[in-house]
Design a protein around this motif. Sequence first.
Motif: not given
Length: 331
Positions: A140-153, A79-92
């Motif tokens: 599969q079924r990766i949730p898009r979530g929200t970006f910065l808690g405000m934008i519904d992706l 349940g990590v926020p999407t923006e942090l998930g993207i950042l973590a993917g880049g860091l790893v």
Amino acid sequence: MHLRSLTWPLLIVGLIVLLAVPFFPQLVYSVFIMKTLCFVLFACAFNLLLGHTGILSFGHAAFFGTGAYITGQLVKAYGVPTELGILAGGLVAAMLGAVIGALAIRRSGIYLAMITLAMSQLVFFFFLQAPFTGAEDGLQRIPRGTFLGMIDLNSDVALYYVVLGIVGAGLWVVWRTVNSPFGQVLRAIREHEPRAISLGYPVARYKVLVFTLSAGLSGIAGSLKAIIFQLAALYDVHWHTSGDVILMTLLGGMNTVFGPAVGAVIVSTLNHYLDPFGAWVTVIIGVVFMTCVLTFRQGVVGELGRLLRSRHPSKPTKAPPHASARADSQR
């Protein structure tokens, strides 16, 4: 006239077109443009190694796929926020790039390329066997979530602008890297590595740094693709993807900053619109690649720049008066 003088007008026109894409869904599929943007960032990041440092990696899919799987797992399972998930993917992916880069740069040429390919296959095997990846079915079924808690992706339009912004930031990092003292040292290494060493530059450290940066940006591109399609698949980490990014770079022009972006657009467009031809797509792309390599040795953008320079050669600069006077006095 030089291609450089057309860069900003072309960028402005391209940005306006990209901003207008969601308003014309009957003309172009926004998800296709988002996928293309991911490959644009992937190809430009890869070109930091090939075009600007002279390092050929056959295993860049390892970073692209790692970013996709890490982001997908963090967002879906934890349940990590999407923006942090993207950042973590880049860091790893960047950390993986540092490790593979530190090992690969001990050799050069084809041996370095084979090391990156071997390491990439190890990463592929890991994601094939790891219990959380879904093996051949993918994550599969990766949730898009929200970006910065405000934008519904979950809205394709909102997701499109978020992807456009992140890819734009990534391309700015590439451009800033190339046009910095760091980028000049990379080109010095590409042109004459022994001379760069003799001048006192820590060449090995520079190579690991550019490997890390390239891998991190590639990981972010893979993370975005996983969020867009809500899927992280084995193809993302397959060696075919490594071959695709090499093809994109050579088609667009590896001696330019954004030439690989043009190559990514060409390959993605061919894959998308020739899909009804099935397996013949590979043959068609192969023919296009051979044609371009034989006729456009510098890639599409590189060849366009050469043509502009040949039709509008630069005027020779006049020597200052005091310089000509000094030359006359020395005769």
